[in-house]
Design a protein around this motif. Structure first.
Motif, PDB file in Angstrom:
ATOM      1  N   ARG A 192      30.498  39.256  58.100  1.00  0.00           N
ATOM      2  CA  ARG A 192      30.579  38.309  56.989  1.00  0.00           C
ATOM      3  C   ARG A 192      29.615  38.693  55.880  1.00  0.00           C
ATOM      4  N   ASP A 193      30.047  38.525  54.636  1.00  0.00           N
ATOM      5  CA  ASP A 193      29.199  38.779  53.486  1.00  0.00           C
ATOM      6  C   ASP A 193      28.036  37.781  53.478  1.00  0.00           C
ATOM      7  N   THR A 194      26.825  38.285  53.288  1.00  0.00           N
ATOM      8  CA  THR A 194      25.641  37.421  53.294  1.00  0.00           C
ATOM      9  C   THR A 194      24.891  37.492  51.976  1.00  0.00           C
ATOM     10  N   GLY A 195      25.573  37.892  50.905  1.00  0.00           N
ATOM     11  CA  GLY A 195      24.935  37.973  49.603  1.00  0.00           C
ATOM     12  C   GLY A 195      24.652  36.602  49.018  1.00  0.00           C
ATOM     13  N   GLY A 196      24.198  36.586  47.775  1.00  0.00           N
ATOM     14  CA  GLY A 196      23.840  35.335  47.134  1.00  0.00           C
ATOM     15  C   GLY A 196      25.014  34.620  46.510  1.00  0.00           C
ATOM     16  N   ASP A 197      25.382  35.024  45.291  1.00  0.00           N
ATOM     17  CA  ASP A 197      26.456  34.344  44.570  1.00  0.00           C
ATOM     18  C   ASP A 197      27.775  34.447  45.314  1.00  0.00           C
ATOM     19  N   ALA A 198      28.537  33.370  45.270  1.00  0.00           N
ATOM     20  CA  ALA A 198      29.802  33.321  45.991  1.00  0.00           C
ATOM     21  C   ALA A 198      30.797  34.322  45.407  1.00  0.00           C
ATOM     22  N   ILE A 199      31.564  34.935  46.285  1.00  0.00           N
ATOM     23  CA  ILE A 199      32.692  35.772  45.887  1.00  0.00           C
ATOM     24  C   ILE A 199      33.912  34.866  45.781  1.00  0.00           C
ATOM     25  N   VAL A 200      34.576  34.896  44.626  1.00  0.00           N
ATOM     26  CA  VAL A 200      35.673  33.959  44.367  1.00  0.00           C
ATOM     27  C   VAL A 200      36.955  34.733  44.073  1.00  0.00           C
ATOM     28  N   PRO A 201      38.118  34.183  44.434  1.00  0.00           N
ATOM     29  CA  PRO A 201      39.389  34.831  44.085  1.00  0.00           C
ATOM     30  C   PRO A 201      39.661  34.715  42.596  1.00  0.00           C
ATOM     31  N   LEU A 202      40.331  35.732  42.052  1.00  0.00           N
ATOM     32  CA  LEU A 202      40.722  35.748  40.653  1.00  0.00           C
ATOM     33  C   LEU A 202      42.243  35.774  40.560  1.00  0.00           C
ATOM     34  N   GLY A 203      42.772  35.113  39.537  1.00  0.00           N
ATOM     35  CA  GLY A 203      44.221  35.058  39.367  1.00  0.00           C
ATOM     36  C   GLY A 203      44.610  35.113  37.905  1.00  0.00           C
ATOM     37  N   PRO A 204      45.870  34.822  37.613  1.00  0.00           N
ATOM     38  CA  PRO A 204      46.357  34.914  36.227  1.00  0.00           C
ATOM     39  C   PRO A 204      45.541  34.092  35.231  1.00  0.00           C
ATOM     40  N   ALA A 205      45.011  32.952  35.646  1.00  0.00           N
ATOM     41  CA  ALA A 205      44.233  32.134  34.714  1.00  0.00           C
ATOM     42  C   ALA A 205      42.938  32.819  34.297  1.00  0.00           C
TER      43      ALA A 205
END
Length: 246
Positions: free
Chosen positions: A106-119
């Motif tokens: 599991r990723d244990t970094g700081g800032d959240a990794i978020v999905p990106l889409g057309p918006a």
């Protein structure tokens, strides 16, 4: 070493030898625009023209139809010269790298990794314009999973999936805002995208400019190794090109 008999008949090409064609005849076949033996992605999705492994005069005539008089096309992995009358508009040497030893977990970094889409496309295109990771168009985000990291609400790093040959998925558009480089954001995103690819039972691969030694070293440190040298080529069709065969 034990004796291994030679295979019967010719050895089939590896999917990564002509990845755009392998993708457009495989998992991305529903996206393919076709003319004769040629395939390509929609012009607002990816620039790559997928030539046959043995392109001939009729294929280049068809390519001229795709391009239109004086129009431009781009190829990934084509090693030969274009025919007389075609102009080379750009040439870039690259390396193709495949994942051989990526860490899991599991990723244990700081800032959240978020999905990106057309918006998110306007922000993505702005980040791409500032960082120049390679071609990214209005609909590229539809080719697979794209992930990003935000700081103060602003998109500062991203990576995602592009070409999808059978059994493989390309990691692409790896970029970080210059103000936030050196903090491991690109590495986190590459590994997160790679985790999703491996969860589907596929193997990640990617391309890097041959002279971008910093990026190549980063990918090697993450568990990628160079598979082969490759080339990216832009060409412009003759103004008075022959009619294609269709």
């Amino acid at each position: 070493m034990p004796y291994a008999p030679a295979p019967d008949g010719p050895v089939p090409p590896h999917p990564l030898d002509n990845p755009a064609r392998a993708a457009l005849t495989g998992p991305h076949a529903h996206l393919a625009e076709r003319y004769g033996r040629l395939l390509r992605y929609p012009a607002d999705m990816a620039p790559w023209l997928a030539l046959p492994d043995d392109p001939g005069e009729s294929d280049w005539a068809d390519a001229a139809v795709f391009a239109g008089p004086g129009g431009s096309l781009a190829t990934a992995g084509f090693a030969g010269p274009p025919p007389a009358g075609w102009e080379i508009t750009f040439h870039a040497d690259g390396v193709q790298m495949v994942a051989t030893g990526l860490p899991g977990g599991r990723d244990t970094g700081g800032d959240a990794i978020v999905p990106l889409g057309p918006a998110d496309v306007p922000e993505i295109l702005d980040l791409v314009e500032r960082t120049r990771p390679g071609p990214f168009l209005a609909r590229t985000v539809e080719l697979g999973t794209y992930l990003g990291i935000r700081r103060g609400g602003a998109l500062v790093a991203m990576a995602g999936e592009r070409m999808h040959p059978p059994g493989w998925t390309e990691i692409s558009a790896v970029c970080t805002d210059p103000e936030f480089r050196g903090r491991g954001l690109a590495a986190r995103l590459v590994l997160a995208v790679a985790d999703g690819i491996r969860a589907r039972g596929e193997t990640p691969f990617l391309h890097a400019a041959a002279d971008n030694t910093g990026a190549v070293r980063l990918y090697e440190s993450l568990g990628f190794e160079v598979r082969r040298a490759t080339r990216f080529l832009g060409v412009r069709a003759p103004v008075g090109a022959a009619v294609g065969t269709g």
